[in-house]
Design a protein around this motif. Structure first.
Motif, short mmCIF file in Angstrom:
data_model
loop_
_atom_site.label_atom_id
_atom_site.label_comp_id
_atom_site.label_asym_id
_atom_site.label_seq_id
_atom_site.Cartn_x
_atom_site.Cartn_y
_atom_site.Cartn_z
N VAL A 160 0.83 -1.18 -0.10
CA VAL A 160 0.00 0.02 -0.08
C VAL A 160 0.82 1.18 -0.01
N ALA A 161 1.89 1.23 0.79
CA ALA A 161 2.77 2.43 0.74
C ALA A 161 3.41 2.58 -0.64
N ALA A 162 3.85 1.72 -1.20
CA ALA A 162 4.46 1.79 -2.56
C ALA A 162 3.26 1.99 -3.72
N GLY A 163 2.01 1.96 -3.32
CA GLY A 163 0.77 1.96 -4.37
C GLY A 163 1.07 0.81 -5.31
N ALA A 164 1.65 -0.02 -5.16
CA ALA A 164 1.73 -1.32 -6.30
C ALA A 164 1.42 -2.53 -5.73
N CYS A 165 0.34 -3.08 -6.43
CA CYS A 165 -0.04 -4.53 -6.34
C CYS A 165 0.80 -5.51 -6.68
N ARG A 166 1.04 -6.54 -6.32
CA ARG A 166 1.74 -7.53 -7.18
C ARG A 166 0.92 -8.86 -7.55
N GLY A 167 1.47 -9.79 -8.06
CA GLY A 167 0.67 -10.85 -8.93
C GLY A 167 -0.09 -11.52 -7.86
N ALA A 168 -1.03 -12.48 -7.99
CA ALA A 168 -1.76 -13.21 -7.12
C ALA A 168 -1.03 -14.36 -6.41
N VAL A 169 -1.38 -14.50 -5.12
CA VAL A 169 -0.95 -15.67 -4.69
C VAL A 169 -1.86 -16.66 -4.74
N ARG A 170 -1.62 -18.08 -5.32
CA ARG A 170 -2.55 -19.10 -5.51
C ARG A 170 -2.43 -20.13 -4.40
N LEU A 171 -3.35 -20.14 -3.80
CA LEU A 171 -3.73 -21.23 -2.72
C LEU A 171 -4.82 -22.11 -3.23
#
Length: 356
Positions: free
Chosen positions: A202-213
């Motif tokens: 959130v601080a970086a304002g960047a979402c990463r790829g999905a974690v697959r569970l």
């Protein structure tokens, strides 16, 4: 208000494997798209939290089963204690009887030697009656003594059983408490790490790829479901508060960090973003022109553009963004964007999902 629809946080299933997809940039509305993918540490923490939730559910089941068993042990131990009390009273009565018999013999001369009885007897009949009384008295004394000794041995054995029962009870309670405490400590530590990674995103304002569970093995058969399985309803739609500019635009579900968040119905992920008041959020488009939003997440398990089904895990709850504590902020909208929300409680109720 406490939910009446209580279930374990996870359907019992073995969550032992998960894969990390290659990163795909997500078109982030509020926070913009981010580059990169969840690394092994990120996916490891998400998976660890999911597995620990499963372990916690199993531990809770074991604890409850053990608690019922210990209640049975407690009842048996109490019965043994009651038996001991009765046996102690009976032993005391027997000792009193022996004393009474001994005193009676002493007063009646029941202990005279046989020679003296023959000399003092006036007739053979009197001698025989005396011998009969003496034999009966001796038999009563011997029986009383044997009965008292048996009672004392039984009392000692039952006292040992009572002590062993209480010791076993205390040991089992300690083992169950230790098991739960160990899992809860590990889960609490993993939750903190998961939330720390969410805060960094959130601080970086960047979402990463999905974690697959791995999804639960038990499929969802309903067309619509609640966004979390077990919850406490907190702030409702339209409620006031210092943290909202006007009124609260969704329904909050108070749940611990890392709780699996589910798509309430079949749809397509139209937004995965980080940053802003909602922290990490996912927006899903459904048939009929409605959209659902899932905010303040700690991790996402889907990518933008992905098709999802009812009950599918799309993220893990957290407290990212403008949040005072762990919870899921859930909205129903008529557009993908904020400002078009409708009350989600009657909306879900109309689809067969009452909340309460």
């Amino acid at each position: 208000m406490r939910s009446l629809r209580r279930h374990p946080l996870l359907v019992p299933a073995l969550l032992c494997a998960f894969a990390v997809l290659a990163a795909r940039p997500t078109d982030g509305g509020d926070g913009g798209a981010g580059e990169g993918a969840y690394g092994s540490a990120d996916s490891g923490i998400s998976g660890q939290v999911a597995r620990l939730y499963e372990d916690a559910a199993v531990a809770t089941q074991r604890y409850e089963a053990g608690r019922l068993k210990t209640e049975g042990q407690r009842a048996r131990a109490l019965r043994v204690e009651a038996l001991l009390d009765r046996e102690r009273r009976e032993s005391a009565v027997m000792r009193e009887d022996l004393g009474r018999i001994a005193r009676a013999q002493y007063r009646s001369g029941g202990g005279l030697p046989l020679t003296a009885q023959i000399i003092l007897a006036d007739s053979q009949d009197e001698l025989m009656r005396g011998q009969h009384v003496f034999s009966q008295t001796q038999l009563a004394v011997n029986n009383a003594i044997d009965k008292s000794r048996r009672a004392e041995r039984r009392l000692a054995a039952d006292e040992a059983k009572a002590v062993a029962a209480w010791q076993a009870l205390e040991q089992r309670n300690a083992e169950l408490a230790g098991l739960k405490r160990d899992i809860e400590q590990k889960l609490d530590q993993a939750r903190r790490q998961l939330q720390g990674q969410a805060d960094a995103s959130v601080a970086a304002g960047a979402c990463r790829g999905a974690v697959r569970l791995d999804q639960p093995r038990k499929p969802v058969t309903n067309a619509w479901v609640a966004p979390v399985e077990a919850y406490t309803l907190s702030a409702g739609f339209g409620s006031g508060g210092a943290r909202w500019a006007n009124r609260h635009t969704g329904q909050d579900f108070a749940v611990p960090i890392g709780t699996p968040v589910r798509a309430v119905g079949t749809g397509r992920v139209v937004k995965v973003s980080c940053g802003g008041a909602f922290g990490i959020e996912v927006v899903v488009e459904h048939m009929g022109g409605y959209y659902t939003q899932y905010a303040h997440l700690a991790a996402v398990t889907v990518d933008q553009g992905e098709q999802v089904s009812a009950g599918q895990w799309i993220g893990q709850s957290g407290t990212s963004g403008n949040s005072t504590g762990p919870h899921l902020h859930f909205e129903v909208r008529v557009t993908p964007e904020m400002g078009s929300a409708v009350d989600p409680v009657p909306w879900l109720a109309a689809r067969g999902v009452p909340l309460g």
